[in-house]
Scaffold this motif. Structure first.
Motif, PDB file in Angstrom:
ATOM      1  N   LYS A 170       0.839  -1.193   0.000  1.00  0.00           N
ATOM      2  CA  LYS A 170       0.000   0.000   0.000  1.00  0.00           C
ATOM      3  C   LYS A 170       0.879   1.250   0.000  1.00  0.00           C
ATOM      4  O   LYS A 170       1.768   1.391   0.835  1.00  0.00           O
ATOM      5  CB  LYS A 170      -0.879  -0.017   1.256  1.00  0.00           C
ATOM      6  N   CYS A 171       0.635   2.139  -0.962  1.00  0.00           N
ATOM      7  CA  CYS A 171       1.371   3.405  -1.015  1.00  0.00           C
ATOM      8  C   CYS A 171       0.941   4.260   0.167  1.00  0.00           C
ATOM      9  O   CYS A 171      -0.249   4.436   0.416  1.00  0.00           O
ATOM     10  CB  CYS A 171       1.077   4.115  -2.328  1.00  0.00           C
ATOM     11  N   GLU A 172       1.917   4.795   0.895  1.00  0.00           N
ATOM     12  CA  GLU A 172       1.590   5.554   2.099  1.00  0.00           C
ATOM     13  C   GLU A 172       1.191   7.000   1.789  1.00  0.00           C
ATOM     14  O   GLU A 172       0.875   7.764   2.696  1.00  0.00           O
ATOM     15  CB  GLU A 172       2.772   5.511   3.077  1.00  0.00           C
ATOM     16  N   ALA A 173       1.200   7.376   0.509  1.00  0.00           N
ATOM     17  CA  ALA A 173       0.732   8.717   0.149  1.00  0.00           C
ATOM     18  C   ALA A 173      -0.686   8.675  -0.416  1.00  0.00           C
ATOM     19  O   ALA A 173      -1.566   9.365   0.061  1.00  0.00           O
ATOM     20  CB  ALA A 173       1.682   9.359  -0.845  1.00  0.00           C
ATOM     21  N   CYS A 174      -0.922   7.840  -1.433  1.00  0.00           N
ATOM     22  CA  CYS A 174      -2.249   7.846  -2.064  1.00  0.00           C
ATOM     23  C   CYS A 174      -3.131   6.691  -1.583  1.00  0.00           C
ATOM     24  O   CYS A 174      -4.324   6.674  -1.849  1.00  0.00           O
ATOM     25  CB  CYS A 174      -2.129   7.811  -3.586  1.00  0.00           C
ATOM     26  N   GLY A 175      -2.541   5.730  -0.903  1.00  0.00           N
ATOM     27  CA  GLY A 175      -3.323   4.621  -0.363  1.00  0.00           C
ATOM     28  C   GLY A 175      -3.644   3.521  -1.359  1.00  0.00           C
ATOM     29  O   GLY A 175      -4.304   2.551  -1.013  1.00  0.00           O
ATOM     30  N   LEU A 191       6.255   4.215  -1.249  1.00  0.00           N
ATOM     31  CA  LEU A 191       5.466   5.027  -2.179  1.00  0.00           C
ATOM     32  C   LEU A 191       5.322   4.336  -3.529  1.00  0.00           C
ATOM     33  O   LEU A 191       6.229   3.618  -3.974  1.00  0.00           O
ATOM     34  CB  LEU A 191       6.141   6.390  -2.404  1.00  0.00           C
ATOM     35  N   CYS A 192       4.184   4.580  -4.183  1.00  0.00           N
ATOM     36  CA  CYS A 192       4.027   4.113  -5.561  1.00  0.00           C
ATOM     37  C   CYS A 192       4.855   5.046  -6.463  1.00  0.00           C
ATOM     38  O   CYS A 192       5.283   6.112  -6.022  1.00  0.00           O
ATOM     39  CB  CYS A 192       2.556   4.107  -5.968  1.00  0.00           C
ATOM     40  N   LEU A 193       5.060   4.658  -7.719  1.00  0.00           N
ATOM     41  CA  LEU A 193       5.942   5.452  -8.582  1.00  0.00           C
ATOM     42  C   LEU A 193       5.460   6.889  -8.808  1.00  0.00           C
ATOM     43  O   LEU A 193       6.261   7.815  -8.659  1.00  0.00           O
ATOM     44  CB  LEU A 193       6.177   4.742  -9.921  1.00  0.00           C
ATOM     45  N   PRO A 194       4.170   7.103  -9.155  1.00  0.00           N
ATOM     46  CA  PRO A 194       3.766   8.511  -9.351  1.00  0.00           C
ATOM     47  C   PRO A 194       3.925   9.357  -8.093  1.00  0.00           C
ATOM     48  O   PRO A 194       4.352  10.522  -8.188  1.00  0.00           O
ATOM     49  CB  PRO A 194       2.291   8.429  -9.780  1.00  0.00           C
ATOM     50  N   CYS A 195       3.634   8.791  -6.910  1.00  0.00           N
ATOM     51  CA  CYS A 195       3.799   9.560  -5.668  1.00  0.00           C
ATOM     52  C   CYS A 195       5.276   9.819  -5.385  1.00  0.00           C
ATOM     53  O   CYS A 195       5.658  10.899  -4.937  1.00  0.00           O
ATOM     54  CB  CYS A 195       3.144   8.832  -4.495  1.00  0.00           C
ATOM     55  N   PHE A 196       6.120   8.826  -5.667  1.00  0.00           N
ATOM     56  CA  PHE A 196       7.558   8.979  -5.484  1.00  0.00           C
ATOM     57  C   PHE A 196       8.086  10.097  -6.377  1.00  0.00           C
ATOM     58  O   PHE A 196       8.868  10.948  -5.956  1.00  0.00           O
ATOM     59  CB  PHE A 196       8.272   7.652  -5.785  1.00  0.00           C
TER      60      PHE A 196
HETATM   61 ZN   LIG Z   1       0.751   6.584  -4.341  1.00  0.00          ZN
END
Ligand SMILES: [Zn+2]
Ligand SMILES: [Zn+2]
Length: 203
Positions: A170-175, A191-196
């Motif tokens: 689970k991405c800790e920014a967008c969930g 983080l997922c790639l777009p959030c990173f």
């Molecule tokens: Zn994300």
């Protein structure tokens, strides 16, 4: 020798792609080569590695059954008219590269006219000439012998391995959930790639 794929199947390929064009013809011939050279290979073991993402890839998908979703169509973003095919079960295959001289005089004339079309400086006569040259090129591709079309060599690289099924985190920014191999650690967070990419740009 001219293309040995049936007219009916070619029509279906054109329908799948949406239009008939020289690029699609290149893909049709590359698929034909694969189906000839790797005729005995089961659909599950056939893998295609394409070095372009243009029109021709649709013919490869439609005629060989190699698709992104099944994981047996791999795109390498090299912008080359090159197609490799493998029998994954035996780790054998070949790489076919379009011969640059196959387009003869048509190629240079078409390229210079296309530049005019793209910049909006081509007149009606020149636009008509482009259409004519494109259909001439397409016909040439469909009528050429496969050895006239492609330089065929060993693939140079082993067959790509099947993609592993990985857990999602689970991405800790967008969930949203993202495959582990596509996540990054940043400031102690997953983080997922777009959030990173977003936090990276802010630095
Ligand atoms: Zn994300
Ligand atoms: Zn096309």
């Amino acid at each position: 020798m001219a293309c040995s794929i049936s007219k009916e199947l070619i029509e279906k390929t054109i329908t799948f792609h949406g239009h008939s064009c020289p690029g699609l013809a290149i893909g049709i011939r590359a698929a034909e080569l694969a189906l000839q050279k790797l005729a005995q290979v089961g659909k599950e073991d056939l893998v295609a590695v394409v070095e372009t993402d243009m029109c021709g890839v649709d013919a490869i998908q439609f005629l060989t059954g190699c698709t992104f979703g099944k994981g047996n169509l791999i795109h390498k973003d090299y912008g080359k008219m090159a197609f490799s095919f493998y029998d994954r079960s035996k780790n054998v295959g070949f790489r076919a590269v379009l011969r640059p001289d196959i387009s003869g005089d048509i190629g240079p004339e078409l390229r210079s006219l296309m530049k005019k079309v793209e910049t909006g400086t081509a007149g009606q006569e020149e636009s008509n000439r482009v259409q004519k040259l494109r259909s001439m090129l397409q016909e040439r591709y469909m009528k050429a012998g496969l050895e006239e079309m492609f330089v065929v060599t060993d693939p140079g690289e082993p067959a790509p391995k099947p993609a592993r099924i990985l857990v999602s985190l689970k991405c800790e920014a967008c969930g949203e959930m993202a495959m582990e191999s596509r996540t990054r650690r940043f400031d102690g967070k997953t983080l997922c790639l777009p959030c990173f990419e977003k936090v990276e740009q802010k630095r």
